[in-house]
Structures are given as structure tokens and as C-alpha cells.
Design a protein around this motif. Sequence first.
Motif, PDB file in Angstrom:
ATOM      1  N   MET A  26       0.831  -1.209   0.000  1.00  0.00           N
ATOM      2  CA  MET A  26       0.000   0.000   0.000  1.00  0.00           C
ATOM      3  C   MET A  26       0.867   1.262   0.000  1.00  0.00           C
ATOM      4  SD  MET A  26      -3.156  -0.635  -0.301  1.00  0.00           S
ATOM      5  CE  MET A  26      -3.794   0.961   0.089  1.00  0.00           C
ATOM      6  N   LEU A  27       1.942   1.244   0.787  1.00  0.00           N
ATOM      7  CA  LEU A  27       2.846   2.399   0.817  1.00  0.00           C
ATOM      8  C   LEU A  27       3.498   2.624  -0.538  1.00  0.00           C
ATOM      9  CD1 LEU A  27       4.531   1.929   4.315  1.00  0.00           C
ATOM     10  CD2 LEU A  27       2.915   3.711   3.634  1.00  0.00           C
ATOM     11  N   GLU A  28       3.894   1.549  -1.212  1.00  0.00           N
ATOM     12  CA  GLU A  28       4.484   1.685  -2.550  1.00  0.00           C
ATOM     13  C   GLU A  28       3.475   2.276  -3.530  1.00  0.00           C
ATOM     14  OE1 GLU A  28       7.439   1.509  -3.813  1.00  0.00           O
ATOM     15  OE2 GLU A  28       8.465   0.712  -2.063  1.00  0.00           O
ATOM     16  N   ILE A  29       2.218   1.849  -3.438  1.00  0.00           N
ATOM     17  CA  ILE A  29       1.179   2.399  -4.319  1.00  0.00           C
ATOM     18  C   ILE A  29       0.993   3.883  -4.042  1.00  0.00           C
ATOM     19  CG2 ILE A  29      -1.291   2.353  -4.854  1.00  0.00           C
ATOM     20  CD1 ILE A  29      -1.158  -0.700  -4.331  1.00  0.00           C
ATOM     21  N   VAL A  30       0.902   4.247  -2.777  1.00  0.00           N
ATOM     22  CA  VAL A  30       0.704   5.654  -2.415  1.00  0.00           C
ATOM     23  C   VAL A  30       1.884   6.499  -2.877  1.00  0.00           C
ATOM     24  CG1 VAL A  30       0.544   7.239  -0.446  1.00  0.00           C
ATOM     25  CG2 VAL A  30      -0.863   5.178  -0.501  1.00  0.00           C
ATOM     26  N   ILE A  31       3.098   6.025  -2.624  1.00  0.00           N
ATOM     27  CA  ILE A  31       4.289   6.768  -3.046  1.00  0.00           C
ATOM     28  C   ILE A  31       4.330   6.894  -4.565  1.00  0.00           C
ATOM     29  CG2 ILE A  31       6.811   6.659  -3.197  1.00  0.00           C
ATOM     30  CD1 ILE A  31       6.757   5.481  -0.348  1.00  0.00           C
ATOM     31  N   LEU A  66      13.048  -2.735  -6.512  1.00  0.00           N
ATOM     32  CA  LEU A  66      12.667  -1.461  -5.890  1.00  0.00           C
ATOM     33  C   LEU A  66      13.792  -0.928  -5.011  1.00  0.00           C
ATOM     34  CD1 LEU A  66       8.994  -2.201  -4.826  1.00  0.00           C
ATOM     35  CD2 LEU A  66       9.724  -0.475  -6.472  1.00  0.00           C
ATOM     36  N   PHE A  67      14.378  -1.800  -4.208  1.00  0.00           N
ATOM     37  CA  PHE A  67      15.426  -1.359  -3.293  1.00  0.00           C
ATOM     38  C   PHE A  67      16.658  -0.876  -4.047  1.00  0.00           C
ATOM     39  CE2 PHE A  67      19.096  -2.032  -0.524  1.00  0.00           C
ATOM     40  CZ  PHE A  67      18.735  -1.212   0.528  1.00  0.00           C
ATOM     41  N   PHE A  68      17.102  -1.632  -5.052  1.00  0.00           N
ATOM     42  CA  PHE A  68      18.319  -1.235  -5.756  1.00  0.00           C
ATOM     43  C   PHE A  68      18.117  -0.010  -6.638  1.00  0.00           C
ATOM     44  CE2 PHE A  68      19.832  -5.567  -4.680  1.00  0.00           C
ATOM     45  CZ  PHE A  68      20.951  -5.157  -3.960  1.00  0.00           C
ATOM     46  N   ILE A  69      16.928   0.161  -7.189  1.00  0.00           N
ATOM     47  CA  ILE A  69      16.653   1.383  -7.958  1.00  0.00           C
ATOM     48  C   ILE A  69      16.688   2.592  -7.038  1.00  0.00           C
ATOM     49  CG2 ILE A  69      14.870   2.629  -9.236  1.00  0.00           C
ATOM     50  CD1 ILE A  69      14.086  -0.091 -10.476  1.00  0.00           C
ATOM     51  N   ASN A  70      16.079   2.478  -5.865  1.00  0.00           N
ATOM     52  CA  ASN A  70      16.111   3.584  -4.910  1.00  0.00           C
ATOM     53  C   ASN A  70      17.508   3.812  -4.354  1.00  0.00           C
ATOM     54  OD1 ASN A  70      13.420   4.895  -4.377  1.00  0.00           O
ATOM     55  ND2 ASN A  70      12.859   2.742  -4.357  1.00  0.00           N
ATOM     56  N   LEU A  71      18.278   2.740  -4.187  1.00  0.00           N
ATOM     57  CA  LEU A  71      19.655   2.881  -3.723  1.00  0.00           C
ATOM     58  C   LEU A  71      20.505   3.599  -4.774  1.00  0.00           C
ATOM     59  CD1 LEU A  71      21.523   2.090  -1.342  1.00  0.00           C
ATOM     60  CD2 LEU A  71      22.116   0.045  -2.650  1.00  0.00           C
ATOM     61  N   VAL A  90      19.078  13.395   2.703  1.00  0.00           N
ATOM     62  CA  VAL A  90      18.097  12.997   3.714  1.00  0.00           C
ATOM     63  C   VAL A  90      16.823  12.489   3.044  1.00  0.00           C
ATOM     64  CG1 VAL A  90      16.601  13.878   5.562  1.00  0.00           C
ATOM     65  CG2 VAL A  90      19.018  14.498   5.505  1.00  0.00           C
ATOM     66  N   MET A  91      16.350  13.182   2.023  1.00  0.00           N
ATOM     67  CA  MET A  91      15.125  12.785   1.337  1.00  0.00           C
ATOM     68  C   MET A  91      15.284  11.396   0.692  1.00  0.00           C
ATOM     69  SD  MET A  91      13.048  14.680  -1.701  1.00  0.00           S
ATOM     70  CE  MET A  91      14.111  14.116  -3.010  1.00  0.00           C
ATOM     71  N   HIS A  92      16.400  11.157   0.032  1.00  0.00           N
ATOM     72  CA  HIS A  92      16.610   9.868  -0.619  1.00  0.00           C
ATOM     73  C   HIS A  92      16.871   8.758   0.395  1.00  0.00           C
ATOM     74  CE1 HIS A  92      16.188  11.211  -4.674  1.00  0.00           C
ATOM     75  NE2 HIS A  92      17.061  12.176  -4.478  1.00  0.00           N
ATOM     76  N   ALA A  93      17.451   9.087   1.532  1.00  0.00           N
ATOM     77  CA  ALA A  93      17.626   8.083   2.582  1.00  0.00           C
ATOM     78  C   ALA A  93      16.266   7.661   3.134  1.00  0.00           C
ATOM     79  CB  ALA A  93      18.509   8.630   3.700  1.00  0.00           C
ATOM     80  N   ILE A  94      15.365   8.608   3.281  1.00  0.00           N
ATOM     81  CA  ILE A  94      14.017   8.284   3.756  1.00  0.00           C
ATOM     82  C   ILE A  94      13.277   7.447   2.729  1.00  0.00           C
ATOM     83  CG2 ILE A  94      11.779   9.298   4.337  1.00  0.00           C
ATOM     84  CD1 ILE A  94      13.369  11.593   5.669  1.00  0.00           C
ATOM     85  N   THR A  95      13.483   7.732   1.451  1.00  0.00           N
ATOM     86  CA  THR A  95      12.786   6.962   0.421  1.00  0.00           C
ATOM     87  C   THR A  95      13.314   5.528   0.299  1.00  0.00           C
ATOM     88  OG1 THR A  95      14.232   7.765  -1.352  1.00  0.00           O
ATOM     89  CG2 THR A  95      12.182   8.990  -0.954  1.00  0.00           C
ATOM     90  N   LEU A  96      14.425   5.226   0.932  1.00  0.00           N
ATOM     91  CA  LEU A  96      14.929   3.846   0.950  1.00  0.00           C
ATOM     92  C   LEU A  96      14.192   2.987   1.972  1.00  0.00           C
ATOM     93  CD1 LEU A  96      18.781   4.233   0.635  1.00  0.00           C
ATOM     94  CD2 LEU A  96      17.310   2.894  -0.844  1.00  0.00           C
ATOM     95  N   ILE A  97      13.501   3.595   2.912  1.00  0.00           N
ATOM     96  CA  ILE A  97      12.859   2.851   3.996  1.00  0.00           C
ATOM     97  C   ILE A  97      11.741   1.959   3.482  1.00  0.00           C
ATOM     98  CG2 ILE A  97      11.487   3.096   6.106  1.00  0.00           C
ATOM     99  CD1 ILE A  97      13.147   5.664   6.659  1.00  0.00           C
ATOM    100  N   VAL A  98      10.851   2.494   2.655  1.00  0.00           N
ATOM    101  CA  VAL A  98       9.700   1.711   2.180  1.00  0.00           C
ATOM    102  C   VAL A  98      10.131   0.548   1.279  1.00  0.00           C
ATOM    103  CG1 VAL A  98       7.527   1.803   0.915  1.00  0.00           C
ATOM    104  CG2 VAL A  98       8.111   3.633   2.500  1.00  0.00           C
ATOM    105  N   PRO A  99      11.026   0.742   0.300  1.00  0.00           N
ATOM    106  CA  PRO A  99      11.465  -0.421  -0.478  1.00  0.00           C
ATOM    107  C   PRO A  99      12.156  -1.477   0.373  1.00  0.00           C
ATOM    108  CG  PRO A  99      12.045   1.571  -1.632  1.00  0.00           C
ATOM    109  CD  PRO A  99      11.552   1.975  -0.285  1.00  0.00           C
TER     110      PRO A  99
END
Length: 127
Positions: free
Chosen positions: A13-18, A86-91, A105-114
Motif C-alpha cells: 500500500m505504501l508503494e502504491i501511495v508513493i 525497488l530497493f536497488f533502484i532507490n539505492l 536525507v530525502m533519498h535516505a528516507i525513500t529507501l525505507i519503504v522499499p
Amino acid sequence: MLKGSKHLRIAGMLEIVIGVLMLLFTWTLVGAGDFSAVLNEGAASNALMSIVILYGFHIFEILAGIIGIVCANKKSALTLVLGLALFFINLWEFFSYGTDVMQIVMHAITLIVPYYYLHNAYRNFKG
């Protein structure tokens, strides 16, 4: 019930919302204009390809979220592969766009959901 099924639903659900929010953000940032006029110029063509890649990635996030929700009660290798992607693309995004502290900071936070998605997909697959 598998160990990570509840949390995989939440992560889906979080991935869909994001994904939806980022599609809307990209849409408003770029505008809902016609891109056919910029295809003939070099720099504009590169910018258009970047936008297409952004849209594609966020659509991929939405699809991965839907698949995570649907496969939450199963041992699914597909959710594990999608979680890794998802994780490696965000990484990759974290390391390629980190020029100032706010972006880092923003990109570090976006790594949490993946990571949350990947962790629970692994828990389902394992057990």
C-alpha cells in the motif's frame, strides 16, 4: 498465515501511495503539456527521456505494490524480485542524486519503504 504477509500488504500500500504521489508530483512539475514540439532538439529530447523514465519507475512502483498486496499470503519469488528491484533502484537514486544535505536525507528516507517491502517479501518467501 506467513510471517510477513500483514507487513507486505502495508508495504504494498505504501508503494502504491508513493508511486501515485510521485506521478502526480512529476505531472505538476513538468506540466500536462504536449511534448511533441521538444522531440527535435537534443537537450530537450534527453529531458523528455528522463521524464519517461521517471514515469516508468513510478508506474513500476504502483505495479509492485499491487503485486505485493495480491501475493501477500503466498510464498512468492516474484515479490522478492520486485522488492530487490525497488530497493536497488532507490539505492542507485540515493547515490546518484545526493548533492546537498536535503537531497541526501530525502533519498535516505525513500529507501525505507522499499527495504520494508523487500524485508517482508523475504520473510514470506522464507517461511
